[in-house]
Design a protein around this motif. Structure first.
Motif, PDB file in Angstrom:
ATOM      1  N   GLN A  60      65.324-125.191  57.149  1.00  0.00           N
ATOM      2  CA  GLN A  60      65.994-125.334  55.856  1.00  0.00           C
ATOM      3  C   GLN A  60      67.507-125.401  56.034  1.00  0.00           C
ATOM      4  OE1 GLN A  60      66.075-121.922  53.237  1.00  0.00           O
ATOM      5  NE2 GLN A  60      65.720-123.214  51.453  1.00  0.00           N
ATOM      6  N   GLN A  61      68.045-124.578  56.916  1.00  0.00           N
ATOM      7  CA  GLN A  61      69.499-124.591  57.132  1.00  0.00           C
ATOM      8  C   GLN A  61      69.965-125.910  57.743  1.00  0.00           C
ATOM      9  OE1 GLN A  61      70.096-121.032  59.429  1.00  0.00           O
ATOM     10  NE2 GLN A  61      70.244-119.725  57.609  1.00  0.00           N
ATOM     11  N   SER A  62      69.164-126.455  58.653  1.00  0.00           N
ATOM     12  CA  SER A  62      69.555-127.756  59.226  1.00  0.00           C
ATOM     13  C   SER A  62      69.472-128.861  58.172  1.00  0.00           C
ATOM     14  CB  SER A  62      68.703-128.092  60.445  1.00  0.00           C
ATOM     15  OG  SER A  62      67.360-128.278  60.079  1.00  0.00           O
ATOM     16  N   GLN A  63      68.478-128.783  57.285  1.00  0.00           N
ATOM     17  CA  GLN A  63      68.384-129.760  56.192  1.00  0.00           C
ATOM     18  C   GLN A  63      69.573-129.613  55.245  1.00  0.00           C
ATOM     19  OE1 GLN A  63      64.576-128.948  54.405  1.00  0.00           O
ATOM     20  NE2 GLN A  63      63.454-130.262  55.816  1.00  0.00           N
ATOM     21  N   TRP A 121      72.286-132.475  54.513  1.00  0.00           N
ATOM     22  CA  TRP A 121      72.512-132.924  53.137  1.00  0.00           C
ATOM     23  C   TRP A 121      73.987-132.775  52.770  1.00  0.00           C
ATOM     24  CZ3 TRP A 121      74.111-131.056  48.402  1.00  0.00           C
ATOM     25  CH2 TRP A 121      73.776-131.816  47.290  1.00  0.00           C
ATOM     26  N   LEU A 122      74.596-131.631  53.164  1.00  0.00           N
ATOM     27  CA  LEU A 122      76.012-131.424  52.865  1.00  0.00           C
ATOM     28  C   LEU A 122      76.891-132.441  53.585  1.00  0.00           C
ATOM     29  CD1 LEU A 122      76.329-127.529  52.923  1.00  0.00           C
ATOM     30  CD2 LEU A 122      76.626-129.044  50.962  1.00  0.00           C
ATOM     31  N   GLN A 123      76.542-132.764  54.820  1.00  0.00           N
ATOM     32  CA  GLN A 123      77.304-133.768  55.568  1.00  0.00           C
ATOM     33  C   GLN A 123      77.212-135.126  54.878  1.00  0.00           C
ATOM     34  OE1 GLN A 123      79.062-132.691  58.038  1.00  0.00           O
ATOM     35  NE2 GLN A 123      79.929-134.624  58.666  1.00  0.00           N
ATOM     36  N   SER A 132      69.517-127.701  41.919  1.00  0.00           N
ATOM     37  CA  SER A 132      68.194-128.263  41.605  1.00  0.00           C
ATOM     38  C   SER A 132      67.491-128.775  42.858  1.00  0.00           C
ATOM     39  CB  SER A 132      68.330-129.386  40.580  1.00  0.00           C
ATOM     40  OG  SER A 132      69.069-130.464  41.131  1.00  0.00           O
ATOM     41  N   ASN A 133      68.228-128.942  43.943  1.00  0.00           N
ATOM     42  CA  ASN A 133      67.644-129.425  45.195  1.00  0.00           C
ATOM     43  C   ASN A 133      66.804-128.303  45.822  1.00  0.00           C
ATOM     44  OD1 ASN A 133      67.067-130.637  47.626  1.00  0.00           O
ATOM     45  ND2 ASN A 133      69.142-131.476  47.870  1.00  0.00           N
ATOM     46  N   PRO A 134      65.532-128.590  46.196  1.00  0.00           N
ATOM     47  CA  PRO A 134      64.669-127.526  46.734  1.00  0.00           C
ATOM     48  C   PRO A 134      65.120-126.972  48.083  1.00  0.00           C
ATOM     49  CG  PRO A 134      63.540-129.649  46.800  1.00  0.00           C
ATOM     50  CD  PRO A 134      64.822-129.858  46.060  1.00  0.00           C
ATOM     51  N   ILE A 135      65.968-127.692  48.806  1.00  0.00           N
ATOM     52  CA  ILE A 135      66.396-127.157  50.101  1.00  0.00           C
ATOM     53  C   ILE A 135      67.418-126.021  49.939  1.00  0.00           C
ATOM     54  CG2 ILE A 135      65.904-129.273  51.361  1.00  0.00           C
ATOM     55  CD1 ILE A 135      68.927-129.824  51.416  1.00  0.00           C
ATOM     56  N   PHE A 136      67.951-125.844  48.722  1.00  0.00           N
ATOM     57  CA  PHE A 136      68.901-124.754  48.495  1.00  0.00           C
ATOM     58  C   PHE A 136      68.248-123.509  47.907  1.00  0.00           C
ATOM     59  CE2 PHE A 136      71.844-128.367  48.637  1.00  0.00           C
ATOM     60  CZ  PHE A 136      72.718-127.886  49.599  1.00  0.00           C
ATOM     61  N   LYS A 137      66.945-123.548  47.660  1.00  0.00           N
ATOM     62  CA  LYS A 137      66.246-122.363  47.158  1.00  0.00           C
ATOM     63  C   LYS A 137      65.967-121.424  48.328  1.00  0.00           C
ATOM     64  CE  LYS A 137      64.142-124.587  43.226  1.00  0.00           C
ATOM     65  NZ  LYS A 137      62.917-125.018  42.579  1.00  0.00           N
ATOM     66  N   PRO A 138      66.294-120.141  48.188  1.00  0.00           N
ATOM     67  CA  PRO A 138      66.079-119.216  49.313  1.00  0.00           C
ATOM     68  C   PRO A 138      64.585-118.979  49.568  1.00  0.00           C
ATOM     69  CG  PRO A 138      66.848-118.012  47.385  1.00  0.00           C
ATOM     70  CD  PRO A 138      66.890-119.486  47.047  1.00  0.00           C
ATOM     71  N   LEU A 139      64.247-118.894  50.848  1.00  0.00           N
ATOM     72  CA  LEU A 139      62.860-118.611  51.236  1.00  0.00           C
ATOM     73  C   LEU A 139      62.608-117.110  51.128  1.00  0.00           C
ATOM     74  CD1 LEU A 139      62.561-120.821  54.444  1.00  0.00           C
ATOM     75  CD2 LEU A 139      61.629-121.301  52.185  1.00  0.00           C
ATOM     76  N   PRO A 140      61.450-116.719  50.600  1.00  0.00           N
ATOM     77  CA  PRO A 140      61.168-115.280  50.517  1.00  0.00           C
ATOM     78  C   PRO A 140      60.869-114.701  51.905  1.00  0.00           C
ATOM     79  CG  PRO A 140      59.279-116.532  49.730  1.00  0.00           C
ATOM     80  CD  PRO A 140      60.388-117.524  50.012  1.00  0.00           C
ATOM     81  N   GLU A 141      61.544-113.615  52.223  1.00  0.00           N
ATOM     82  CA  GLU A 141      61.343-112.972  53.528  1.00  0.00           C
ATOM     83  C   GLU A 141      60.066-112.134  53.477  1.00  0.00           C
ATOM     84  OE1 GLU A 141      63.702-110.078  56.682  1.00  0.00           O
ATOM     85  OE2 GLU A 141      64.675-110.727  54.841  1.00  0.00           O
ATOM     86  N   PRO A 142      59.233-112.216  54.518  1.00  0.00           N
ATOM     87  CA  PRO A 142      57.995-111.418  54.517  1.00  0.00           C
ATOM     88  C   PRO A 142      58.306-109.918  54.589  1.00  0.00           C
ATOM     89  CG  PRO A 142      58.206-112.631  56.577  1.00  0.00           C
ATOM     90  CD  PRO A 142      59.340-113.049  55.699  1.00  0.00           C
TER      91      PRO A 142
END
Length: 159
Positions: free
Chosen positions: A78-81, A85-87, A110-120
């Protein structure tokens, strides 16, 4: 008239030193079979059961670690995406500035790549680790007693 006080039971006890002295005065008595039963060396059922439980816990711990590896792999992806995207957005804004247009915002919620992933949750891994520690302590205690018995049996066989 005389009154009699009847005591139905008399209990005599000795101190530990007197008991030890009395034991020393007794003649050597042969060891009975019941005394050897205390030196029984077979702890296989207990050890086998605890090792099976520990293997089950190790499988559980492995699955918990796999969850975290999956989470961190997805987080890195996600961070690489996001960086890509920012570049791309920065290059697009540079071209918009050159064309005299207003730049677009760099972060798009609204972009799904900026939504935080839930940590287990780490609770399950912590519980499994404590259970493994408990089984290890049980096995360590039984193994220590078994080694003591083995050394004692070796000393008895040498005599």
């Amino acid at each position: 008239m005389y009154r009699f006080l009847f005591v139905s039971q008399i209990k005599v006890s000795n101190s530990a030193l007197v008991s030890a002295f009395m034991k020393e005065l007794e003649p050597e008595s042969p060891v009975s079979q019941c005394d050897f039963d205390r030196l029984k060396l077979s702890t296989a059922p207990f050890m086998e059961r605890n090792l099976e439980f520990m293997i089950g816990c190790m499988d559980g711990l492995s699955s918990e670690q796999n969850k975290f590896q999956y989470y961190y792999r997805n987080l890195g992806r996600q961070q690489s995406q996001q960086q890509a995207w920012l570049q791309k957005r920065r290059q697009e804004n540079m071209s918009r500035k050159a064309a005299g247009e207003e730049p677009l915002p760099e972060e798009d919620p609204s972009n799904p790549i900026f939504k935080p992933l839930p940590e287990p949750s780490r609770l399950e891994g912590y519980l499994v680790t404590n259970q493994i520690s408990s089984y290890c302590n049980h096995i360590n205690g039984v193994a220590g007693q078994s080694f003591n018995r083995l050394y004692l049996m070796k000393a008895l066989q040498e005599d």
